[in-house]
Scaffold this active site. Structure first.
Site, PDB file in Angstrom:
ATOM      1  N   TYR A  76       0.934  -1.280   0.126  1.00 46.26           N
ATOM      2  CA  TYR A  76       0.184  -0.627   0.441  1.00 46.26           C
ATOM      3  C   TYR A  76       0.616   1.649   0.180  1.00 46.26           C
ATOM      4  CZ  TYR A  76      -2.892  -4.135   1.145  1.00 46.26           C
ATOM      5  OH  TYR A  76      -3.740  -4.995   1.875  1.00 46.26           O
ATOM      6  N   THR A 136      -6.967   0.021  17.558  1.00 50.45           N
ATOM      7  CA  THR A 136      -7.380   0.174  19.302  1.00 50.45           C
ATOM      8  C   THR A 136      -8.361   1.550  18.720  1.00 50.45           C
ATOM      9  OG1 THR A 136      -6.606   1.281  20.521  1.00 50.45           O
ATOM     10  CG2 THR A 136      -6.731  -0.861  20.227  1.00 50.45           C
TER      11      THR A 136
END
Ligand SMILES: *[C@@H]1O[C@H](CO)[C@@H](O)[C@H](O)[C@H]1NC(C)=O
Ligand SMILES: *[C@@H]1O[C@H](CO)[C@@H](O)[C@H](O)[C@H]1NC(C)=O
Length: 322
Positions: free
Chosen positions: A159, A231
């Site tokens: 990426y 998270t």
């Protein structure tokens, strides 16, 4: 991701925000308690629905009896480039975040260990508690450390950047360092902690020059690893987590400075920034692998292992051949 919208949604809690004519980016709308807290992240923005629906989420509680020794990891040490980088520390109102300079020429590569790809260091998130009894997002056997430093990198082989990688397969690595209170603080961490008074309020930022990510790491090769998510929203399940099996240390004075940081802007500081932690998520059926061979540790003879005691051969003569 600074998508802006004024459209009304029907969810009763969100209607409070949307219909009151507030125009703000999605990024502004989440925090760690109340109606924009972790339980609602997945409802605030449809693109974040993994926060509520995902089954491979982070953080988790790492229970020692769930650890599986993987002999394949023993020879594969985690590698982090040693050279120093510069960047900016931000109080985002949700966390304290260090981002590396976009135009820095010498990227810090993270590879080895359980990683199949080369990752490029991008940012650090600092999570911490207001009291000493909690602060880290990952827990070890139900224990939350006073803080946790999360070093994120993106898969540069597949990426182009973090925003592309974060929701794609094998997109991200997260290195988790537990932070404990001690008298011998990590000198590299001190470069960051010495700037805490410059980021007291949301929107404040300060440059940080010449920090070595590799010198932040505690002195151990031992880690636990599992597949999870970021998270923070959108909780994309693209993260290989590597939890280092030794804390780094921060002094009481540094922690005191950290706890003075506020969630709001200077004119409306709201609450302290601390306690910026997502609750632990269910492990479901995931495996947590480790390179710690408990067989060589006294008193842990019965820990599970992936050492191969049995050998299987392909069954070439299956019964339907007849
Ligand atoms: C990091 O990896 C890139 C290739 O992806 C390489 O060009 C660069 O030299 C590496 N950095 C260091 C310090 O080895
Ligand atoms: C990230 O890479 C994608 C794909 O190449 C590109 O479209 C996007 O603009 C990049 N984003 C940033 C923030 O550089």
């Amino acid at each position: 991701m600074s998508r802006r919208t004024t459209r009304c949604v029907t969810h009763v809690l969100l209607a409070l925000l949307y219909c009151s004519g507030i125009e703000a980016s999605w990024e502004e709308w989440w925090n760690y308690d109340g109606i924009s807290g972790p339980a609602f992240w997945g409802l605030i923005n449809p693109e974040w629905n993994m926060c509520n629906k995902g089954r491979r989420q982070s953080p988790i509680d790492i229970s020692p009896d769930k650890l599986l020794f993987d002999p394949d990891l023993v020879e594969r040490h985690l590698h982090i480039d040693k050279h120093k980088v510069s960047g900016t520390l931000y109080n985002t109102g949700q966390s304290l975040v260090f981002r590396v300079d976009k135009n820095s020429k010498h990227h810090v590569n993270i590879s080895g260990g359980p990683l199949d790809y080369k990752y490029q260091f991008e940012e650090i998130y600092i999570h911490y508690g207001i009291e000493n009894n909690k602060g880290s997002e990952h827990q070890i056997h139900g224990y939350s450390f006073p803080g946790e430093i999360q070093i994120y990198g993106f898969n540069k082989e597949l990426y182009n950047n973090m925003s592309e990688a974060q929701y794609k397969s094998q997109g991200i690595v997260g290195l988790s360092l537990m932070v404990q209170i001690g008298d011998t603080p990590n000198p590299e961490l001190r470069i960051i902690t010495s700037t805490f008074n410059k980021v007291l309020y949301k929107g404040f930022s300060t440059p940080i020059m010449h920090i070595s990510i590799s010198s932040l790491m505690p002195n151990t090769h031992h880690y636990m690893t599992y597949e999870g998510s970021t998270t923070h929203p959108g909780c994309w399940e693209s993260t290989v987590w590597i939890v280092i099996n030794k804390p780094i240390y921060i002094t009481k004075q540094e922690l005191y400075q950290l706890r003075r940081l506020m969630q709001g802007p200077e004119e409306r500081p709201k609450a302290p920034l601390g306690n910026n932690l997502r609750p632990v998520q269910s492990l479901h059926h995931r495996t947590i692998r480790t390179n710690i061979d408990f067989k060589h540790t006294k008193g842990h003879n019965s820990c599970p292992t992936m050492l191969r005691k049995n050998h299987y051969r392909a069954n070439k003569w299956s019964s339907d051949i007849g």
